[in-house]
Motif scaffolding. Sequence first.
Motif, mmCIF file in Angstrom:
data_model
loop_
_atom_site.group_PDB
_atom_site.id
_atom_site.type_symbol
_atom_site.label_atom_id
_atom_site.label_comp_id
_atom_site.label_asym_id
_atom_site.label_seq_id
_atom_site.Cartn_x
_atom_site.Cartn_y
_atom_site.Cartn_z
ATOM 1 N N LYS A 127 -62.198 -75.488 -112.747
ATOM 2 C CA LYS A 127 -61.351 -75.577 -111.613
ATOM 3 C C LYS A 127 -61.393 -76.695 -110.761
ATOM 4 N N ALA A 130 -59.993 -79.802 -112.674
ATOM 5 C CA ALA A 130 -58.808 -79.827 -112.888
ATOM 6 C C ALA A 130 -57.811 -79.991 -111.563
ATOM 7 N N VAL A 131 -58.284 -79.488 -110.232
ATOM 8 C CA VAL A 131 -57.964 -79.665 -109.240
ATOM 9 C C VAL A 131 -58.156 -81.243 -108.679
ATOM 10 N N ILE A 145 -50.459 -78.916 -106.454
ATOM 11 C CA ILE A 145 -51.595 -78.446 -107.189
ATOM 12 C C ILE A 145 -51.868 -76.932 -106.959
ATOM 13 N N LYS A 148 -49.072 -75.375 -109.126
ATOM 14 C CA LYS A 148 -49.704 -75.347 -110.637
ATOM 15 C C LYS A 148 -50.916 -74.569 -110.901
ATOM 16 N N THR A 149 -51.644 -74.638 -110.184
ATOM 17 C CA THR A 149 -52.991 -73.795 -110.528
ATOM 18 C C THR A 149 -53.101 -72.473 -110.074
ATOM 19 N N GLN A 150 -52.025 -72.024 -109.612
ATOM 20 C CA GLN A 150 -52.128 -70.429 -108.670
ATOM 21 C C GLN A 150 -53.208 -70.244 -107.797
ATOM 22 N N VAL A 156 -57.451 -75.069 -103.026
ATOM 23 C CA VAL A 156 -57.404 -76.493 -103.405
ATOM 24 C C VAL A 156 -58.179 -77.517 -102.616
#
Length: 186
Positions: A127, A130-131, A145, A148-150, A156
């Motif tokens: 995670k 990705a962030v 973000i 997109k990543t919930q 974030v």
Amino acid sequence: MGEIRSFEILSEERFAEIYHALWRKLYSVAYNHLRDKTVAQELVQDVFVKLWLNRKNIKQVENAEAYLLTAIRNKIYDHFDSVACRKKHYKLALEDFSEELNAVEDVVVFNEGMSVINDELDKMPEKTQAVFRLSKFHRYSNDEIAEKTQLSSKAVEYHITQAIKRLRIRLAMFLSEILIFCLAVL
């Protein structure tokens, strides 16, 4: 030295007389300007070679000594111009070369830095990776973000902060390695 009206009738004997009578004087003039024995000798020889080769084309000469002194001065000026031009081209070539080297070094350091960043990112939780990649490599905003990543905006920010903290430590070590290398090279 006697007057020479024309070099058209310059015989080998007369040329030898002029050569022996004026060589040392021309050499002295050249050496006093250049302070280099070899170059001074070459320039004097060039003047006499040119005199001999052009003896049929040189018309009215009132004074051989004045003519040859002018010729050696012109050779000296040409030599200084040539040296200045070579120095200028050499300096420009060095600048171009060092700019090219700097560009190559910059690319190498950038690539190594990116490798360090990617290696360190690979060690982080998925995670966080990705962030961070979305934020810094793809230039997404924190809200984009989060959508997109919930994740929440706070989550974030947390992942980005954690990634930056770890990268700062690793990049500081990388930069100190580069600094130590550069100092060792000097």
